[in-house]
Design an enzyme around this catalytic site. Structure first.
Site, short mmCIF file in Angstrom:
data_model
loop_
_atom_site.label_atom_id
_atom_site.label_comp_id
_atom_site.label_asym_id
_atom_site.label_seq_id
_atom_site.Cartn_x
_atom_site.Cartn_y
_atom_site.Cartn_z
N CYS A 123 42.92 73.26 -16.01
CA CYS A 123 42.88 74.23 -17.11
C CYS A 123 43.75 75.41 -16.70
O CYS A 123 44.07 75.56 -15.53
CB CYS A 123 41.47 74.75 -17.35
SG CYS A 123 40.32 73.52 -17.95
N GLY A 177 46.88 72.12 -19.43
CA GLY A 177 45.89 71.49 -20.30
C GLY A 177 46.33 71.56 -21.75
O GLY A 177 46.84 72.59 -22.18
N ASN A 184 38.50 77.53 -14.85
CA ASN A 184 39.34 76.46 -14.33
C ASN A 184 38.69 75.98 -13.04
O ASN A 184 38.48 76.76 -12.12
CB ASN A 184 40.75 77.00 -14.06
CG ASN A 184 41.66 76.00 -13.35
OD1 ASN A 184 42.58 76.40 -12.65
ND2 ASN A 184 41.43 74.72 -13.53
N GLY A 185 38.39 74.67 -12.98
CA GLY A 185 37.75 74.10 -11.79
C GLY A 185 36.54 73.27 -12.20
O GLY A 185 36.23 73.17 -13.38
N CYS A 241 43.85 73.95 -3.21
CA CYS A 241 44.21 72.59 -3.63
C CYS A 241 45.70 72.34 -3.37
O CYS A 241 46.56 72.91 -4.04
CB CYS A 241 43.91 72.42 -5.11
SG CYS A 241 44.61 70.92 -5.80
N TYR A 247 52.08 68.81 -7.32
CA TYR A 247 52.28 68.28 -8.66
C TYR A 247 51.97 69.26 -9.81
O TYR A 247 52.73 69.37 -10.75
CB TYR A 247 51.42 67.04 -8.86
CG TYR A 247 51.26 66.63 -10.32
CD1 TYR A 247 52.31 66.04 -11.01
CD2 TYR A 247 50.07 66.87 -11.00
CE1 TYR A 247 52.18 65.69 -12.35
CE2 TYR A 247 49.94 66.51 -12.34
CZ TYR A 247 50.99 65.93 -13.01
OH TYR A 247 50.86 65.60 -14.33
N CYS A 258 39.01 63.56 -7.13
CA CYS A 258 38.92 65.01 -6.96
C CYS A 258 37.66 65.49 -7.69
O CYS A 258 37.43 65.12 -8.83
CB CYS A 258 40.13 65.71 -7.56
SG CYS A 258 39.99 67.51 -7.47
N CYS A 267 42.70 72.09 0.68
CA CYS A 267 41.86 70.93 0.39
C CYS A 267 42.81 69.75 0.20
O CYS A 267 43.69 69.79 -0.67
CB CYS A 267 41.04 71.14 -0.88
SG CYS A 267 40.12 69.64 -1.35
N CYS A 318 41.66 64.39 -1.72
CA CYS A 318 42.11 63.22 -2.49
C CYS A 318 42.98 62.29 -1.62
O CYS A 318 43.13 61.11 -1.92
CB CYS A 318 42.84 63.64 -3.76
SG CYS A 318 44.22 64.76 -3.50
#
Ligand code: AMP
Length: 455
Positions: A2, A28, A102-103, A235, A241, A382, A431, A434
């Site tokens: 988001c 988003g 967001n999250g 992240c 990406y 994730c 983090c 993934c």
């Protein structure tokens, strides 16, 4: 996945927020919304689709106010439905509040169960609504209640909250998702990414710190810490990406990081001989440039992207995803005929996009295709806000490297090493669950339970 934005103490707050949603639209596309405050009165509007579809000039005029927050949503918990569109607006004992999140919260189902047992009535199926309920149930004045509420939630949250007399921005103590502070004249601005600041000509001041709550009232800041600092877990996939290359995320130029990812990949793919390096547009472009500069293999545009089709994954159904790839990317046979090609992309998730691209490059005449990916294999879901929800759907979780290569239909396949990816991103404090299954917060199953429990 988001995007959030907020501006305090500016006569043109709603209009600037509307513009910012265009800059954050890549984060988003399912719904968009704005809430604003004028003389203590809150107005809001949300709708399904992108900002340009949801808002007209007339709508924006009705939202005119001196502070505003905005949100673009891609659902990672809760369904794609208007009742889940944000900002969520709610009347509480602190007055009317609007919240953009967001999250993903990892203890959302537990919080929701407890609150419902105490009589709370939820209106949406998002984890974000839990924060509003906790706030309403906490003691003390608003600032104290927010701190108390945030101490109870776990997981990933970058938040922007609007009340009748202040705007609040905060970031979870791990710092999973980005959030920055900027300034436009005397007005403070917060945004998921700096690209929105650049658009409205605001200057970038700094990141909202992980674990920081920033209360912004009449152009004055008050900073409060949520809890003692854990190890940061920004992240890394934001840099690989998700964020836009023209943004500064976690204090780093996204473009520069991606070029570095490409450069490191070139070093790791030294043995591959090719006529040209080409990106999967748009996300592979900076990395392919970095690769080309390092390897001295010429950069070429071998795929043209239609800008009238939105990001394939952002369309949530598989059927739509399948068609969207062909509509979105078409090969340039002139550049490809008889050529040995190095194809650069940032990641492989399900493998379906890459397979289609490889097939169309061959049909267009490419002789060899060597695929280079600027991140390691994605092997795990994730739970902190990126849409890679089920491990079963991840090709690298199911197959070995040579099986993935054969499935995609390329001559060779190379993933960047974890060490090189982290080095390009800036070292430590990320983090990377993934890629490694090392989750910084222990209870990821909670998110899945929550998704199952709430339709
Ligand atoms: P696939 O070949 O189907 O695994 O798709 C890979 C493509 O999806 C790559 O071009 C990535 O840029 C893109 N991608 C990776 N992760 C995501 C995500 N969470 N949402 C949307 N697109 C993604």
């Amino acid at each position: 996945m988001c995007g959030i934005f907020g501006i305090e103490n500016h006569p043109d707050a709603a209009h600037l927020t509307y513009l910012s949603l265009f800059a954050l639209q890549h984060r988003g596309q399912e719904s968009a919304g704005i809430a604003s405050v004028l003389n203590g009165q809150m107005n809001s509007h949300t709708g399904m689709g992108i900002a340009a579809e949801v808002f007209s000039e007339k709508r924006i005029e009705k939202l005119s106010g001196t502070s505003a927050i905005g949100h673009v949503r891609y659902s990672t918990t809760g369904s794609s439905h208007i009742k889940n569109a944000q900002p969520l607006v709610s009347k509480t004992r602190h007055g009317v509040l609007a919240l953009g999140h967001n999250g993903n919260l990892t203890n959302a189902s537990e919080i929701r169960k407890n609150l419902e047992a105490r009589g709370a009535i939820f209106h949406s199926s998002t984890d974000s609504e839990s924060i509003l309920h906790l706030l309403a149930h906490s003691s003390g004045d608003f600032d104290e209640a927010l701190l108390e509420a945030l101490k109870k939630v776990e997981g990933a949250y970058s938040l922007v909250i609007l009340t009748r007399d202040q705007m609040i921005a905060c970031r979870d103590p791990y710092g999973f998702r980005p959030l920055v502070l900027g300034k436009l004249g005397d007005s403070y601005v917060v945004s998921s990414e700096t690209t929105a600041l650049s658009l409205i000509k605001a200057s970038y001041i700094r990141e909202i710190e992980p674990g920081e709550i920033l209360f912004i009232r009449q152009g004055k800041l008050k900073s409060v810490k949520i809890s003692p600092r854990p190890n940061f877990s920004r992240c890394v996939f934001e840099l690989v990406y998700f964020s836009r290359p023209d943004s500064v995320v976690f204090g780093k130029s996204v473009q520069a990081v991606r070029q570095e990812l490409g450069r490191f990949l070139a070093l790791e793919m030294k043995e591959v001989k090719a006529d040209l390096v080409m990106p999967v547009p748009d996300s592979g472009v900076p990395a392919a440039l970095g690769f080309s500069r390092e390897s001295k293999i010429p950069f070429e545009v071998g795929l043209v992207r239609s800008h009238y089709i939105s990001r394939t994954f952002i369309r949530p159904s598989q059927a739509l995803r399948e068609v969207a790839v062909d509509l979105k990317l078409s090969p340039v046979s002139e550049a490809l005929k008889g050529k040995k090609v190095i194809l650069i992309d940032d990641s492989i998730v399900r493998g379906t996009t890459s397979r289609k691209i490889a097939r169309s490059l061959r049909e267009a005449g490419a002789r060899e295709i060597h695929m280079g990916i600027t991140s390691p294999p994605i092997v795990s879901a994730c739970y902190y806000g990126i849409d890679t929800p089920k491990s079963e759907a991840l090709i690298a979780n199911q197959r070995e490297l040579d099986e993935i290569r054969d499935f995609i239909g390329v001559d060779s396949l190379h993933y960047l090493s974890l060490e090189a990816m982290l080095k390009a991103a800036g070292g430590t404090g990320f983090c990377d669950a993934c890629f490694t299954k090392k989750y910084p917060i222990k209870t990821p199953d909670e998110v899945l339970n929550f998704q199952k429990a709430v339709p």
